[in-house]
Structure formats: structure tokens, C-alpha cells
Scaffold this motif. Structure first.
Motif, PDB file in Angstrom:
ATOM      1  N   GLY A  89       4.840  -5.684   6.885  1.00 39.68           N
ATOM      2  CA  GLY A  89       4.280  -4.620   6.061  1.00 39.68           C
ATOM      3  C   GLY A  89       2.766  -4.615   6.003  1.00 39.68           C
ATOM      4  O   GLY A  89       2.176  -3.894   5.199  1.00 39.68           O
ATOM      5  N   ARG A  90       2.114  -5.381   6.841  1.00 35.79           N
ATOM      6  CA  ARG A  90       0.658  -5.487   6.848  1.00 35.79           C
ATOM      7  C   ARG A  90       0.007  -4.136   7.162  1.00 35.79           C
ATOM      8  O   ARG A  90       0.612  -3.278   7.806  1.00 35.79           O
ATOM      9  N   ALA A  91      -1.244  -3.992   6.741  1.00 34.66           N
ATOM     10  CA  ALA A  91      -2.035  -2.802   7.064  1.00 34.66           C
ATOM     11  C   ALA A  91      -2.834  -3.012   8.342  1.00 34.66           C
ATOM     12  O   ALA A  91      -3.345  -2.053   8.921  1.00 34.66           O
ATOM     13  N   GLY A  92      -2.941  -4.238   8.799  1.00 39.75           N
ATOM     14  CA  GLY A  92      -3.796  -4.575   9.930  1.00 39.75           C
ATOM     15  C   GLY A  92      -3.461  -3.855  11.212  1.00 39.75           C
ATOM     16  O   GLY A  92      -4.357  -3.494  11.977  1.00 39.75           O
ATOM     17  N   ASP A  93      -2.178  -3.627  11.480  1.00 36.26           N
ATOM     18  CA  ASP A  93      -1.834  -2.947  12.729  1.00 36.26           C
ATOM     19  C   ASP A  93      -2.284  -1.488  12.706  1.00 36.26           C
ATOM     20  O   ASP A  93      -2.787  -0.975  13.704  1.00 36.26           O
ATOM     21  N   ARG A  94      -2.165  -0.816  11.555  1.00 36.98           N
ATOM     22  CA  ARG A  94      -2.640   0.579  11.439  1.00 36.98           C
ATOM     23  C   ARG A  94      -4.159   0.646  11.580  1.00 36.98           C
ATOM     24  O   ARG A  94      -4.698   1.510  12.271  1.00 36.98           O
ATOM     25  N   ILE A  95      -4.853  -0.252  10.900  1.00 31.24           N
ATOM     26  CA  ILE A  95      -6.309  -0.276  10.957  1.00 31.24           C
ATOM     27  C   ILE A  95      -6.765  -0.616  12.370  1.00 31.24           C
ATOM     28  O   ILE A  95      -7.707  -0.023  12.900  1.00 31.24           O
ATOM     29  N   VAL A 142     -12.583  -1.741   4.733  1.00 29.73           N
ATOM     30  CA  VAL A 142     -11.640  -0.750   4.215  1.00 29.73           C
ATOM     31  C   VAL A 142     -11.102  -1.228   2.874  1.00 29.73           C
ATOM     32  O   VAL A 142     -10.587  -2.345   2.772  1.00 29.73           O
ATOM     33  N   ASP A 143     -11.220  -0.372   1.852  1.00 32.87           N
ATOM     34  CA  ASP A 143     -10.690  -0.678   0.527  1.00 32.87           C
ATOM     35  C   ASP A 143      -9.302  -0.070   0.417  1.00 32.87           C
ATOM     36  O   ASP A 143      -9.141   1.149   0.427  1.00 32.87           O
TER      37      ASP A 143
END
Length: 184
Positions: free
Chosen positions: A16-22, A140-141
Motif C-alpha cells: 500500500g506504499r505511495a512510493g511506486d506512484r510517486i 511530497v506532503d
């Protein structure tokens, strides 16, 4: 001129990390530049051992080879508890000489802090590995929700500045390594 080989490392392995999208957003921006060849290095794709073994595993060797081939790096890192993830530290420690005399930039994210605590600590780690860390970051916040058009413009400007700095340092350090071996 030969394009600079840039490795973009996704530093989180959490589900569920955001890192792949970013990372996808940043890589899309970076691949628009003909002077860069971009490779994504996702730590979630490596089956690293839980403990540090006496002999490197195939996953450790594969990761170290990726680091060795790259001429510049961007680390996409979250901030967890005012630091960066253990998975990232573990991976960084598998290589040593492969990091030396290469530039490292950061795309960080977090809730409120935009990942600045993680970046500050990573600068210390990468300095010990004889890299050159970039002053400017993309932060990114995650508390802001969907970025506004103004925020998107800022992210794009920040990414362009970071890529310009990485390219300058990457080419200068590539020339320096070719002219004389780095001594640590």
C-alpha cells in the motif's frame, strides 16, 4: 554524448506504499530527457535475506550490480517515524564501492514533513559512502490529498531542478572517474 545512466530506487517495500506512484510520476518526468537513461530499482522486487549472510545472495549481487551500472541515483523515500525505512538501509549497505563518486538526489514523501527527516539522515549515510548528495529535493506532503495545479507546477519545477543538478554532477563525476580512479 553518452546519456547518463540514472537509477531511481523505490525505498519502501510496504504494502500500500505511495512510493511506486510517486516513482512513476518522477520517472515519467525524467524519461522525457534524451540525455538520461532511466532504470527503476524497486526494493520490493528483491528477495533480500533477513540477516546479513557471510556470502552475498543472488538478490544482493543483482542489487549491487544495478548500483554499479548506474552513474547517478534518485532515492524515492518515505519518512517513517522521522527516518527512512529499514529496507532502504539494508539495501544501501549491500554496496559500497559501487556508490562512490556518484550523485544522489531525493524524492521524499511524508505526512506533514514531506520526508525531510528521512532525507537528512540519508544524506549522512550517503556521505559516508563517498557520494555527492544534491541540495534540492522533491518533497511530497501526503496530508494534502490530491495536488492542486499550483502544487503540480511546483513538483515539476522541483523535479526539473533536481534532474538538472544530477545531470551536471553525474557528467562531472563520470569524467572524473574516467580521468583518475577514485580513492576512498
Amino acid at each position: 554524448m553518452t546519456p547518463l545512466r540514472l537509477a531511481v530506487i523505490i525505498g519502501s517495500t510496504r504494502e500500500g506504499r505511495a512510493g511506486d506512484r510517486i516513482c512513476r510520476w518522477f520517472v515519467d518526468r525524467a524519461t522525457r530527457r534524451d540525455e538520461l537513461v532511466v532504470t527503476v530499482v524497486d526494493l520490493a522486487d528483491y528477495d533480500f535475506p533477513v540477516g546479513y549472510p557471510a556470502e552475498p545472495t543472488p538478490a544482493m549481487r543483482a542489487f549491487t550490480a544495478q548500483v554499479g551500472r548506474a552513474e547517478a541515483f534518485v532515492v524515492v523515500t518515505p519518512e517513517y517515524n522521522h527516518s527512512f525505512p529499514a529496507s532502504l538501509k539494508q539495501a544501501i549497505d549491500y554496496a559500497y564501492d559501487e556508490w562512490q563518486a556518484k550523485p544522489v538526489g531525493f524524492v521524499s514523501y511524508g505526512c506533514g514533513s514531506i520526508g525531510l527527516h528521512a532525507v537528512d539522515q540519508l544524506r549522512t549515510v550517503f556521505t559516508a559512502l563517498h557520494t555527492v548528495t544534491m541540495r534540492d529535493i522533491v518533497g511530497v506532503d501526503l496530508l494534502c490529498g490530491e495536488p492542486s495545479p499550483t502544487a503540480t507546477d511546483r513538483f515539476e519545477r522541483d523535479a526539473d531542478v533536481l534532474l538538472d543538478q544530477l545531470r551536471w554532477w553525474g557528467l562531472a563525476l563520470r569524467d572524473g572517474r574516467a580521468a583518475r580512479p577514485y580513492v576512498s
